[in-house]
Design a protein around this motif. Structure first.
Motif, mmCIF file in Angstrom:
data_model
loop_
_atom_site.group_PDB
_atom_site.id
_atom_site.type_symbol
_atom_site.label_atom_id
_atom_site.label_comp_id
_atom_site.label_asym_id
_atom_site.label_seq_id
_atom_site.Cartn_x
_atom_site.Cartn_y
_atom_site.Cartn_z
ATOM 1 N N MET A 1 -9.524 -12.094 -3.010
ATOM 2 C CA MET A 1 -10.828 -12.744 -3.087
ATOM 3 C C MET A 1 -11.192 -13.466 -1.795
ATOM 4 O O MET A 1 -12.299 -13.308 -1.263
ATOM 5 N N LEU A 2 -10.270 -14.280 -1.259
ATOM 6 C CA LEU A 2 -10.587 -15.040 -0.056
ATOM 7 C C LEU A 2 -10.885 -14.136 1.139
ATOM 8 O O LEU A 2 -11.928 -14.305 1.791
ATOM 9 N N PRO A 3 -10.006 -13.163 1.484
ATOM 10 C CA PRO A 3 -10.355 -12.270 2.602
ATOM 11 C C PRO A 3 -11.641 -11.483 2.353
ATOM 12 O O PRO A 3 -12.421 -11.267 3.287
ATOM 13 N N LEU A 4 -11.875 -11.059 1.106
ATOM 14 C CA LEU A 4 -13.097 -10.315 0.809
ATOM 15 C C LEU A 4 -14.336 -11.166 1.064
ATOM 16 O O LEU A 4 -15.303 -10.711 1.691
ATOM 17 N N VAL A 5 -14.320 -12.384 0.577
ATOM 18 C CA VAL A 5 -15.461 -13.273 0.786
ATOM 19 C C VAL A 5 -15.657 -13.545 2.276
ATOM 20 O O VAL A 5 -16.787 -13.549 2.791
ATOM 21 N N PHE A 6 -14.552 -13.736 2.982
ATOM 22 C CA PHE A 6 -14.646 -14.027 4.416
ATOM 23 C C PHE A 6 -15.278 -12.860 5.175
ATOM 24 O O PHE A 6 -16.234 -13.047 5.938
ATOM 25 N N TYR A 7 -14.739 -11.654 4.975
ATOM 26 C CA TYR A 7 -15.246 -10.498 5.723
ATOM 27 C C TYR A 7 -16.631 -10.073 5.249
ATOM 28 O O TYR A 7 -17.471 -9.649 6.059
ATOM 29 N N ALA A 8 -16.881 -10.148 3.940
ATOM 30 C CA ALA A 8 -18.142 -9.646 3.406
ATOM 31 C C ALA A 8 -19.302 -10.616 3.594
ATOM 32 O O ALA A 8 -20.461 -10.180 3.635
ATOM 33 N N ILE A 9 -19.019 -11.902 3.729
ATOM 34 C CA ILE A 9 -20.101 -12.879 3.853
ATOM 35 C C ILE A 9 -20.036 -13.612 5.190
ATOM 36 O O ILE A 9 -20.943 -13.502 6.021
ATOM 37 N N ILE A 10 -18.940 -14.342 5.400
ATOM 38 C CA ILE A 10 -18.860 -15.198 6.585
ATOM 39 C C ILE A 10 -18.887 -14.377 7.878
ATOM 40 O O ILE A 10 -19.628 -14.696 8.815
ATOM 41 N N ALA A 11 -18.083 -13.298 7.919
ATOM 42 C CA ALA A 11 -18.034 -12.493 9.149
ATOM 43 C C ALA A 11 -19.369 -11.801 9.414
ATOM 44 O O ALA A 11 -19.803 -11.677 10.564
ATOM 45 N N VAL A 12 -20.039 -11.339 8.358
ATOM 46 C CA VAL A 12 -21.332 -10.678 8.529
ATOM 47 C C VAL A 12 -22.384 -11.668 9.021
ATOM 48 O O VAL A 12 -23.153 -11.378 9.951
ATOM 49 N N VAL A 13 -22.423 -12.852 8.424
ATOM 50 C CA VAL A 13 -23.378 -13.871 8.854
ATOM 51 C C VAL A 13 -23.099 -14.295 10.294
ATOM 52 O O VAL A 13 -24.033 -14.446 11.108
ATOM 53 N N ALA A 14 -21.823 -14.470 10.633
ATOM 54 C CA ALA A 14 -21.476 -14.856 12.002
ATOM 55 C C ALA A 14 -21.917 -13.799 13.009
ATOM 56 O O ALA A 14 -22.474 -14.117 14.073
ATOM 57 N N THR A 15 -21.684 -12.523 12.682
ATOM 58 C CA THR A 15 -22.101 -11.439 13.580
ATOM 59 C C THR A 15 -23.617 -11.420 13.738
ATOM 60 O O THR A 15 -24.137 -11.256 14.852
ATOM 61 N N ALA A 16 -24.320 -11.588 12.623
ATOM 62 C CA ALA A 16 -25.784 -11.606 12.684
ATOM 63 C C ALA A 16 -26.285 -12.753 13.555
ATOM 64 O O ALA A 16 -27.223 -12.583 14.356
ATOM 65 N N LEU A 17 -25.656 -13.927 13.444
ATOM 66 C CA LEU A 17 -26.079 -15.086 14.241
ATOM 67 C C LEU A 17 -25.823 -14.861 15.732
ATOM 68 O O LEU A 17 -26.637 -15.262 16.578
ATOM 69 N N VAL A 18 -24.700 -14.226 16.050
ATOM 70 C CA VAL A 18 -24.419 -13.906 17.462
ATOM 71 C C VAL A 18 -25.494 -12.987 18.018
ATOM 72 O O VAL A 18 -25.997 -13.182 19.135
ATOM 73 N N VAL A 19 -25.869 -11.982 17.235
ATOM 74 C CA VAL A 19 -26.919 -11.050 17.666
ATOM 75 C C VAL A 19 -28.256 -11.779 17.805
ATOM 76 O O VAL A 19 -29.035 -11.507 18.729
ATOM 77 N N VAL A 20 -28.548 -12.716 16.894
ATOM 78 C CA VAL A 20 -29.794 -13.496 16.967
ATOM 79 C C VAL A 20 -29.858 -14.274 18.279
ATOM 80 O O VAL A 20 -30.887 -14.275 18.979
ATOM 81 N N VAL A 21 -28.760 -14.930 18.632
ATOM 82 C CA VAL A 21 -28.737 -15.711 19.876
ATOM 83 C C VAL A 21 -28.964 -14.804 21.080
ATOM 84 O O VAL A 21 -29.775 -15.114 21.971
ATOM 85 N N ILE A 22 -28.287 -13.674 21.115
ATOM 86 C CA ILE A 22 -28.438 -12.752 22.251
ATOM 87 C C ILE A 22 -29.854 -12.198 22.297
ATOM 88 O O ILE A 22 -30.485 -12.126 23.362
ATOM 89 N N GLY A 23 -30.387 -11.820 21.137
ATOM 90 C CA GLY A 23 -31.723 -11.220 21.100
ATOM 91 C C GLY A 23 -32.819 -12.188 21.516
ATOM 92 O O GLY A 23 -33.739 -11.815 22.264
#
Length: 513
Positions: free
Chosen positions: A80-102
């Protein structure tokens, strides 16, 4: 060339190239991406419009149903913990990095940058599992990759839908916020209810072609109804498939299961081919419409985004590893993932079908649409080629290949199944039961007794030889018109099951490559 002619050409090329991927342990989506671009660049290749909302339902819904139905809920609870991390936190973090660059690099509006972030954030497990199917790794890592791909799509598409809504309305008002907040729980609830209703209908269509068609109708209907209700279509689709899987029983028709597996494997593969073709065609149109200066700027931006999504995934993987190591060290227990497995999880973040489909789904009048679509396709192509081509060598280098363990696990499971059969047969007293008990005892002893294993192998070879003799006789009966076509097909299927029941493991599998 018409679309149909182009599709046939791509399928023909794909079939040839897939034989290369099987021998080189490369993920087939990378080969399809290259083939899609190549076919799209041919003179006369058509420009094919596709309705944006249709793209998501057409390409994503069947893939999610196929994966969610087979995903073990017990594994989801344990991870559960790794799934939540990769499926939510990692996706949101990646999206935010792209937002800053864009926003900082090319001045994209915030909603547009969030849209691009949502498109390129979710990895696609299909690319990784294409390699892992022939090179088994630790089961928990394999399960995590597959489970993550079910739920990270929901996170990305929730961000994607919110960004599109905000872009269209110009602001985030209370009604929009409420709609976005209810989308996830509402989608799960709807999926469970709809899955329950469909499971009640399934017995009426067992062992019919209509039963297989019902599976596709319900897959698309789940998605479309959820969309009309402004719910999370991804979570509704996943929840419905898991509900149907939970409600299935051991008495369900094996014939229907085998038929459905073959059909779904083929359809999901075909959807990948078509998606890469359509994206290749769109990329060609965008490239031809951009000026040379604009292409250079877009290329530089895409290269930075590619580097950003790859590095962010790796950083997030090792952040989770550090947290889990600290947590388990306090309990004097080993961390659930080694350093090598953590690197594998980070490096396996290839983008694929979901990224392509969400790029398709952008409205034609969306700001900076060409730049967003071109960047998305570049991310897919680069991650599939760079990470996909190096995944197998990294598995070898890090000594993560668990093929022996997978074989042992399979033998142990077979022993347990044989024991279950013996336990049930012990209640029966008859010569027939005695004969079956002898056979199942041999299966129990086979992993440790060389003599018994040789005996079973001899029986297997003799069975295949006998079935082949029956096949020749059946062909003779048909050729001499002593049996009708319907009876011929029924007997041919009987022989197929007999032969498959004794074939080696590799001969019984239908693989994508």
């Amino acid at each position: 060339m018409t679309f149909f002619e182009t599709l046939v050409a791509l399928l023909a090329v794909a079939i040839l190239l897939l034989q290369i991927t099987r021998r080189m342990h490369l993920p087939y989506p990378g080969i399809l991406a290259a083939a899609g671009v190549g076919v799209a660049m041919l003179p006369g290749a058509p420009t094919i419009p596709i309705d944006p909302p249709t793209a998501l339902a057409l390409f994503i819904a069947p893939v999610l149903i196929d994966a969610a139905y087979d995903f073990p809920l017990g594994a989801a609870r344990r991870l559960m913990l790794p799934l939540v991390f990769y499926a939510i936190i990692a996706v949101v973090a990646t999206a935010l990095v792209v937002v800053v660059i864009g926003t900082q690099m090319v001045g994209l509006p915030l909603a547009v940058a969030f849209t691009l972030g949502a498109i390129v954030a979710p990895p696609d497990a299909a690319a990784a599992t294409a390699v892992l199917s022939s090179m088994p790794v630790a089961r928990k890592a394999d399960t995590l990759l597959k489970g993550e791909s079910l739920f990270n799509d929901a996170t990305a598409l929730l961000i994607f839908g919110a960004a599109l809504t905000i872009q269209a309305r110009g602001t985030l008002d209370g009604a929009t916020a409420l709609q976005i907040g209810f989308a996830a729980p509402g989608g799960i609830l709807f999926g469970i209810v709809f899955g329950y209703l469909v499971s009640r209908m399934r017995p009426m269509t067992e062992n019919t072609v209509g039963g297989t068609l019902l599976q596709f109708v319900y897959a698309f209907a789940t998605w479309l109804i959820a969309e009309h209700l402004h719910l999370s279509a991804v979570l509704a689709t996943v929840a419905s498939a898991m509900t149907i899987a939970v409600l299935s029983t051991v008495e369900d028709s094996p014939r229907m299961r085998v038929h459905s597996f073959a059909v779904w494997t083929t359809i999901v593969f075909l959807l990948n081919v078509v998606a890469f073709l359509l994206m290749g065609l769109q990329a060609r149109r965008i490239l031809s419409a951009m000026s040379a200066e604009r292409l250079v700027q877009a290329g530089g931006f895409a290269a930075i985004i590619i580097l950003a999504v790859i590095l962010t995934r790796l950083v997030m993987a090792f952040l989770l590893h550090a947290f889990l190591s600290y947590r388990y060290r306090k309990r004097n227990e080993p961390a659930p993932f080694s350093n090598g497995e953590t690197f594998l999880l980070g490096w396996a973040g290839m983008r694929g079908l979901v990224t392509l489909a969400t790029a398709f789904a952008l409205p034609a009048d969306f700001p900076e649409r060409d730049l967003v679509v071109l960047t998305a396709f570049a991310v897919v192509l680069a991650t599939l080629v760079i990470q996909g081509a190096t995944l197998a060598p990294f598995i070898h280098f890090l000594k993560l290949n668990r093929e022996k363990e997978a074989t042992t696990e399979l033998e142990t499971a077979r022993h347990a199944l044989a024991e279950a059969a013996l336990k049930r047969l012990d209640q029966e007293k008859s010569p027939e039961a005695d004969s079956l008990r002898t056979l199942w005892r041999q299966h129990c002893l086979a992993p440790t007794d060389e003599h018994v294993r040789a005996s079973l192998e001899t029986r297997r070879q003799l069975t295949i030889t006998a079935v082949l003799a029956q096949r020749r006789e059946l062909e003779e009966l048909r050729d001499t018109d002593k049996i009708g076509p319907t009876q011929y097909l029924e007997l041919q299927e009987d022989l197929d099951w007999k032969q498959l029941s004794v074939e080696a493991d590799g001969e019984r599998r239908i693989t994508e490559t």
